[in-house]
Design an enzyme around this catalytic site. Structure first.
Site: not given
Ligand code: ADQ
Length: 473
Positions: A147, A355
């Protein structure tokens, strides 16, 4: 392991639950519980039924949690894979815990497997799980999805155990990455460091085994997210924010408080925006939501302090009695309210330094009103940038350049916003989370390597005394 019956579990949990629900299956992993060292229950397997999905979980001891999860996974692999060698702590001992827990998982899982089960392993915490399973005689088809990004060869090579980790990837039949850039790094690494042969069709031969590798950019469940946007909580949030900020332009950032997300750089760009384009004073307001993450680790505590000090000084220097430039919140927002917030924002700032993909960018697009859509400012270093080139792409290290692009986003005429949004929505629909799951599982089903699963000898990982740089030569 997330309980797929709980909607709070979010996109990935929903997608995996979908996959499991159609065929029935098992979700296996850490329970999230820590038991005292030496207490009974350490490593005990718990199972419970969620529809036709079995949740099978294992508790970890404090020592294993600290070494395996905080130590090797999040203090070595996470920073290095995000190109942050300066933050990596290659402390001896962590590798032992990482291997020990992966072996524990393999042992527990082995007892639950049926011969025709397909195994899909997720993420950097579990890189050697398949090789441990193979060493125990497991012949099942196994796929792995990373991921987070895979860094270039020379960055990866800073990990004392890099050769062991990459060899472990060859225990799978299919290895999936988020982006073409990651796949290219994999291909270059194995050819340069392991003398691998590229066989064509994304197949690589090394360590006496053939593995297929591909880019499978993860998406979101667009329909589910749009339904959430239209639901009562989403709409309530939207109307509240629209009313509250009716005389202002709202900018939004949402993420975990993590150093990969480029938060201090973003705050500096916002400050430059206020300096260079004073028409934004008393108008542009940045809501920055940063949910608490891995707080017991030093680098995260440093980031928390830096953010508090930056936001405090920007608000102190630019704020008015009736206007604060930044509303910084160190907390989670309920998932059902998040789409309303996205929809009320004129501009989303998604500017990670690195990311794997970034799902917030895709959620923001899904939540927009297509008649009056907001603008996505996206880091070129997010995996999502490969698909979302109709966003305004920025280099987040370039503070002035990013400020200029934010200004462009704030000034963008309606027609251009609509045209860009239409193209972006098309992209996230075409490659949604169901596409991701199906294309990965179809590719895994199409791999044909049963004949070679037993041929490789799984080398033991180096012991502590073997992993010092001196002995790496
Ligand atoms: P993350 O680093 O956690 O995931 P991301 O892909 O942006 O990053 O996903 C975060 C999720 O958490 C989103 O669904 C978002 O809505 C939710 N979220 C984040 N902050 C929040 C907050 N303050 N309140 C509520 N909800 C929040 C890892 C990798 C990424 C990759 C994903 C999936 O780092 O690059 O896209 O896995 O593979």
């Amino acid at each position: 392991v997330a309980d797929p019956r709980k909607t709070a579990a979010g996109g990935l949990a929903v997608a995996l639950a979908d996959a499991l629900n159609t065929t029935g299956g098992m979700w296996f992993g850490w329970s999230g519980n820590i038991v005292k060292d030496g207490a009974t229950g350490e490593g005990e397997l718990h199972t419970q039924q969620a529809g036709n999905v079995t949740l099978a979980t294992v508790d970890l001891s404090q020592e294993d949690h600290d070494g395996y999860y905080l130590g090797y996974s999040n203090d070595v692999l996470w920073p290095v894979f995000h190109y942050r060698l300066d933050l990596a702590r290659f402390d001896a001992g962590h590798i032992d815990a990482y291997r020990r827990v992966n072996r524990l998982f393999a042992r527990k899982l082995m007892g639950l497997l049926k011969p025709d089960d397909i195994i899909w392993v997720h993420d950097y915490h579990l890189i050697p799980l398949a090789s441990e399973l193979r060493a125990m005689g497991c012949n099942n088809r196994i796929g792995f999805f990373l991921h987070i990004p895979l860094p270039p060869q020379l960055v990866l090579a800073a990990i004392p155990q890099h050769e062991w980790l990459m060899r472990a990837l060859f225990a799978h039949d299919l290895v999936g990455f988020q982006s073409e850039a990651d796949l290219l790094h994999f291909s270059r690494y194995v050819q340069a460091e392991a003398n691998a042969t590229a066989l064509g069709n994304d197949r690589f031969r090394a360590y006496n085994r053939t593995v297929r590798a591909g880019a499978f950019p993860i998406g979101i469940d667009v329909d589910e997210f749009q339904a959430l946007t239209r639901a009562k909580d989403g709409m309530d949030m939207y109307h509240r924010m629209k009313e509250e900020y009716s005389r202002r332009k709202l900018l939004l950032g949402v993420e975990r408080l993590d150093y990969s997300k480029g938060l201090p750089q973003r705050m500096r760009s916002f400050r430059t925006l206020l300096q260079k384009y004073p028409e934004n004073l008393n108008s542009a307001t940045l809501i920055q939501i940063a949910s608490p993450s891995r707080e017991d680790m030093g680098a995260y505590a440093d980031l928390l302090r830096e953010m508090e000090s930056l936001c405090g000084s920007i608000n102190g220097n630019y704020g008015e009695l009736d206007w604060m430039p930044i509303r910084y919140m160190h907390r989670n927002v309920a998932r059902k309210r998040l789409p309303g917030l996205y929809r009320a924002a004129r501009v989303a700032l998604v500017t990670p330094l690195r990311d794997g993909m970034n799902l917030v960018a895709k959620e923001f697009i899904a939540a927009q009103d297509e008649n009056d859509p907001g603008v996505l400012v996206l880091s070129r270093f997010a995996g999502a940038a490969e698909q979302l080139e109709h966003a305004l792409l920025v280099n987040p290290y370039d503070i002035d350049g990013t400020a200029e692009v934010i200004q462009q986003a704030l000034q963008m005429p309606l027609e251009e916003r609509q045209a860009r949004h239409e193209k972006l929505l098309y992209r996230i629909r075409r490659h949604d989370v169901h596409w991701w799951r199906k294309s990965f599982l179809d590719a895994l089903a199409g791999t044909d390597s049963t004949d070679q699963r037993n041929q490789v000898s799984w080398r033991k990982p180096p012991r502590n005394e073997d992993v010092s740089p001196v002995n790496q030569g």
